[in-house]
Design a protein around this motif. Structure first.
Motif, mmCIF file in Angstrom:
data_model
loop_
_atom_site.group_PDB
_atom_site.id
_atom_site.type_symbol
_atom_site.label_atom_id
_atom_site.label_comp_id
_atom_site.label_asym_id
_atom_site.label_seq_id
_atom_site.Cartn_x
_atom_site.Cartn_y
_atom_site.Cartn_z
ATOM 1 N N ALA A 145 -14.358 -17.914 26.022
ATOM 2 C CA ALA A 145 -15.629 -17.309 25.608
ATOM 3 C C ALA A 145 -16.792 -17.860 26.400
ATOM 4 C CB ALA A 145 -15.852 -17.536 24.118
ATOM 5 N N SER A 146 -17.614 -16.945 26.871
ATOM 6 C CA SER A 146 -18.828 -17.342 27.565
ATOM 7 C C SER A 146 -19.967 -17.287 26.553
ATOM 8 C CB SER A 146 -19.069 -16.352 28.709
ATOM 9 O OG SER A 146 -20.388 -16.422 29.115
ATOM 10 N N ALA A 147 -20.316 -18.438 26.027
ATOM 11 C CA ALA A 147 -21.365 -18.454 24.996
ATOM 12 C C ALA A 147 -21.994 -19.823 24.940
ATOM 13 C CB ALA A 147 -20.764 -18.128 23.633
ATOM 14 N N GLN A 148 -23.287 -19.831 24.822
ATOM 15 C CA GLN A 148 -23.984 -21.109 24.708
ATOM 16 C C GLN A 148 -24.445 -21.332 23.273
ATOM 17 O OE1 GLN A 148 -27.328 -19.685 27.336
ATOM 18 N NE2 GLN A 148 -28.480 -20.704 25.737
ATOM 19 N N THR A 149 -24.952 -22.509 23.027
ATOM 20 C CA THR A 149 -25.492 -22.815 21.703
ATOM 21 C C THR A 149 -26.614 -21.831 21.373
ATOM 22 O OG1 THR A 149 -24.951 -25.099 21.957
ATOM 23 C CG2 THR A 149 -26.661 -24.615 20.377
ATOM 24 N N GLY A 150 -26.651 -21.404 20.116
ATOM 25 C CA GLY A 150 -27.677 -20.447 19.732
ATOM 26 C C GLY A 150 -27.131 -19.045 19.551
ATOM 27 N N THR A 151 -25.897 -18.836 20.001
ATOM 28 C CA THR A 151 -25.295 -17.506 19.891
ATOM 29 C C THR A 151 -24.468 -17.358 18.616
ATOM 30 O OG1 THR A 151 -23.404 -18.301 21.162
ATOM 31 C CG2 THR A 151 -25.123 -17.164 22.390
ATOM 32 N N GLY A 152 -24.298 -18.458 17.882
ATOM 33 C CA GLY A 152 -23.449 -18.426 16.687
ATOM 34 C C GLY A 152 -21.988 -18.674 17.037
ATOM 35 N N LYS A 153 -21.763 -19.312 18.185
ATOM 36 C CA LYS A 153 -20.386 -19.513 18.653
ATOM 37 C C LYS A 153 -19.577 -20.401 17.704
ATOM 38 C CE LYS A 153 -21.602 -23.310 21.762
ATOM 39 N NZ LYS A 153 -21.015 -24.496 21.200
ATOM 40 N N THR A 154 -20.234 -21.363 17.057
ATOM 41 C CA THR A 154 -19.479 -22.291 16.208
ATOM 42 C C THR A 154 -18.783 -21.546 15.066
ATOM 43 O OG1 THR A 154 -21.229 -23.852 16.713
ATOM 44 C CG2 THR A 154 -19.592 -24.560 15.118
ATOM 45 N N ALA A 155 -19.543 -20.709 14.356
ATOM 46 C CA ALA A 155 -18.916 -19.905 13.296
ATOM 47 C C ALA A 155 -17.886 -18.969 13.914
ATOM 48 C CB ALA A 155 -19.978 -19.105 12.550
ATOM 49 N N GLY A 156 -18.113 -18.578 15.162
ATOM 50 C CA GLY A 156 -17.190 -17.684 15.869
ATOM 51 C C GLY A 156 -15.800 -18.259 16.014
ATOM 52 N N PHE A 157 -15.698 -19.575 16.089
ATOM 53 C CA PHE A 157 -14.333 -20.138 16.129
ATOM 54 C C PHE A 157 -13.952 -20.825 14.816
ATOM 55 C CE2 PHE A 157 -16.730 -23.601 18.369
ATOM 56 C CZ PHE A 157 -16.340 -24.710 17.647
ATOM 57 N N VAL A 158 -14.934 -21.404 14.111
ATOM 58 C CA VAL A 158 -14.586 -22.131 12.880
ATOM 59 C C VAL A 158 -14.060 -21.180 11.799
ATOM 60 C CG1 VAL A 158 -15.506 -23.506 10.974
ATOM 61 C CG2 VAL A 158 -16.138 -24.079 13.319
ATOM 62 N N LEU A 159 -14.735 -20.042 11.609
ATOM 63 C CA LEU A 159 -14.312 -19.122 10.532
ATOM 64 C C LEU A 159 -12.868 -18.648 10.717
ATOM 65 C CD1 LEU A 159 -17.633 -17.110 10.037
ATOM 66 C CD2 LEU A 159 -16.549 -18.610 8.357
ATOM 67 N N PRO A 160 -12.491 -18.123 11.890
ATOM 68 C CA PRO A 160 -11.089 -17.692 12.013
ATOM 69 C C PRO A 160 -10.089 -18.842 11.922
ATOM 70 C CG PRO A 160 -12.249 -17.420 14.112
ATOM 71 C CD PRO A 160 -13.279 -17.753 13.085
ATOM 72 N N ILE A 161 -10.474 -20.031 12.402
ATOM 73 C CA ILE A 161 -9.543 -21.168 12.285
ATOM 74 C C ILE A 161 -9.319 -21.474 10.799
ATOM 75 C CG2 ILE A 161 -9.279 -23.668 12.655
ATOM 76 C CD1 ILE A 161 -10.659 -23.336 15.345
ATOM 77 N N LEU A 162 -10.404 -21.473 10.029
ATOM 78 C CA LEU A 162 -10.267 -21.740 8.590
ATOM 79 C C LEU A 162 -9.374 -20.688 7.948
ATOM 80 C CD1 LEU A 162 -13.962 -22.682 7.699
ATOM 81 C CD2 LEU A 162 -11.983 -24.207 7.715
ATOM 82 N N GLN A 163 -9.571 -19.449 8.372
ATOM 83 C CA GLN A 163 -8.761 -18.364 7.817
ATOM 84 C C GLN A 163 -7.279 -18.587 8.132
ATOM 85 O OE1 GLN A 163 -9.933 -15.327 6.461
ATOM 86 N NE2 GLN A 163 -8.148 -14.001 6.678
ATOM 87 N N ILE A 164 -6.977 -18.869 9.391
ATOM 88 C CA ILE A 164 -5.577 -19.034 9.814
ATOM 89 C C ILE A 164 -4.940 -20.220 9.082
ATOM 90 C CG2 ILE A 164 -4.097 -19.693 11.773
ATOM 91 C CD1 ILE A 164 -6.156 -18.140 13.574
ATOM 92 N N LEU A 165 -5.642 -21.347 9.084
ATOM 93 C CA LEU A 165 -5.027 -22.552 8.522
ATOM 94 C C LEU A 165 -4.964 -22.516 6.997
ATOM 95 C CD1 LEU A 165 -6.360 -25.428 10.809
ATOM 96 C CD2 LEU A 165 -4.344 -23.992 11.082
ATOM 97 N N SER A 166 -5.895 -21.824 6.363
ATOM 98 C CA SER A 166 -5.830 -21.809 4.898
ATOM 99 C C SER A 166 -4.893 -20.711 4.381
ATOM 100 C CB SER A 166 -7.220 -21.693 4.276
ATOM 101 O OG SER A 166 -7.884 -20.571 4.781
ATOM 102 N N GLU A 167 -4.431 -19.846 5.300
ATOM 103 C CA GLU A 167 -3.463 -18.815 4.882
ATOM 104 C C GLU A 167 -2.117 -19.434 4.542
ATOM 105 O OE1 GLU A 167 -3.483 -15.862 7.963
ATOM 106 O OE2 GLU A 167 -4.967 -14.645 6.891
#
Ligand code: AMP
Length: 414
Positions: A43-65
């Motif tokens: 992913a080409s994204a810098q701070t301020g684009t919401g990138k953190t939620a962009g990877f944290v949310l799906p990781i939480l979804q995958i691991l908590s499944e």
């Protein structure tokens, strides 16, 4: 597009809702479904684009499944270049995982390792880490990365800038071969592409245009001034403009300290944040700045990288960065989350080449002006319109100084 259509669970949507996000940012819209499909993502994204939620949310979804394993080994590793970014990513993980059964922690150097080790020993699903402390604890056999399923390399370009390539390679050698990889980088140099090839497996590339640069939200300004007058001008701008929260970038740690001292002496509360500061001093400075007890934070590029300070109205480049892309990172600190901001650069004649490089990267000229009483010696004649035109420096032996046609600063408070 709404968050509901991304395939995230109710518990995660609840956390997103609690944060007050109404719709996913472009990088989130693109990255979340791909990560949920278990794809490797570049992913080409810098701070301020919401990138953190962009990877944290799906990781939480995958691991908590899947049900947590009884001994709770580290199933996801997020590697970040700086302590501050690590702490911020961890804060995000905590917030987004509030309504799921999930454990996470953060480790970085400069602080006692004992509490970090104890937390890991009790079992964590996701670990956020900086490379040095991670390798250190691994070498002491205090943690294992053998169960990592999802690996995230955040701000990969900065990792390389900071000389972490060898450490990254060492860490990757400790991970299982079969894993999902996510790599985030603001820029894509040859070295980053080479690194991506060694880490990622058939990656899908996604891009988020840096919002702050393209949007009208950030006003870029240049003030031409001699090097020796920059400190005085900075104090004038902040005090006369009554600026309440200002982030200032300097090129060196020494420069940051010096400016910070002078600001403090002039009654402008300030703190410096750079690599030579102890971790607790850096944390205290950042906290004070966020709370408003410290008015000015003076930072070097590396220390400021990835700092999440929302709604920042003023960023001053006390010195221009010699790498044009760093300007984009610095400016990423202002005009965020829909608020407007101002990016002001104090430019002396030695920095004009840097300015040209930055303007080329932005594809437009930055309006340049002169403040009355701070006229640079290298501009010899009366400028007709110095608010728009970029003036080349010329040798000035005559001692003539131009009169300013622009008596800024204005008060730009919101
Ligand atoms: P990041 O690029 O991950 O550092 O995020 C930058 C800022 O945007 C952080 O303050 C986040 O809390 C915020 N943010 C992330 N996603 C969203 C969203 N979908 N809507 C509004 N703000 C967001």
């Amino acid at each position: 597009m709404s968050f509901n259509s991304l395939g995230l669970s109710e518990s995660l949507l609840k956390a997103v809702n609690k944060k007050g996000y109404t719709q996913p940012s472009p990088i989130q819209q693109k990255a979340i479904p791909l990560i949920l499909e278990r794809k490797d993502v570049l992913a080409s994204a810098q701070t301020g684009t919401g990138k953190t939620a962009g990877f944290v949310l799906p990781i939480l979804q995958i691991l908590s499944e899947s049900a947590p394993l009884s001994r709770r080994p580290i199933r996801s590793l997020v590697l970040t270049p700086t302590r501050e970014l690590a702490a911020q990513v961890y804060e995000n993980v905590k917030e987004y995982s509030e309504f799921v059964d999930f454990r996470s922690t953060v480790i970085f150097g400069g602080v006692n390792q004992k509490p970090q080790v104890n937390t890991i020993r009790n079992g964590v699903d996701l670990l956020v880490a900086t490379p040095g402390r991670l390798l250190d604890l691994h070498n002491q056999k205090l943690l294992s990365l053998a169960s990592v399923e999802i690996f995230v390399l955040d701000e990969a370009d900065r990792m390389l800038d900071m000389g972490f390539l060898k450490d990254i390679q060492r860490i990757i050698a400790l991970l299982p071969n079969k894993r999902q990889n996510l790599m985030f980088s603001a820029t894509f140099s040859h070295d980053i592409k080479k690194l991506a090839n060694t880490i990622l497996n058939h990656p899908v590339a996604v891009e988020a245009t840096p919002e702050n640069i393209t949007a009208e939200k950030v006003e870029h300004r240049v003030i031409r001034v001699d090097k020796g007058q920059k400190t005085e001008l900075t104090i004038k701008l902040i005090t006369e403009g009554n600026w309440k929260q200002v982030l200032i970038f300097t090129r060196t740690k020494h420069g940051a300290n010096k400016l910070c001292e002078k600001l403090t002496k002039s009654g402008v509360s300030s703190a410096a944040i750079h690599g030579n500061k102890a971790q607790n001093a850096r944390t205290a400075a950042l906290d004070g700045f966020k709370k408003g007890t410290i008015r000015v934070l003076v930072a070097t590029d590396i220390a400021a990288r990835g700092l999440d300070i929302p709604l920042l109205p003023h960023v001053i480049n006390f010195e221009l960065p010699n790498i044009s892309e760093d300007y984009v990172h610095r400016i990423g600190r202002t005009g965020r989350a829909g608020a407007s901001g101002e990016a002001l650069s104090l430019v002396d004649h030695e920095e004009l080449d840097y300015l040209r490089g930055i303007e080329k990267l932005l594809s437009h000229k930055i309006p340049s002006e002169i403040v009355s009483g701070f006229e640079p010696k290298d501009i010899p004649s009366e400028p007709k319109d110095n608010t728009r035109n970029f003036r080349r420096p010329q040798n000035n032996n005559s001692g003539n100084r131009p009169k300013s046609n622009n008596n800024r600063p204005n008060d730009r408070r919101r």
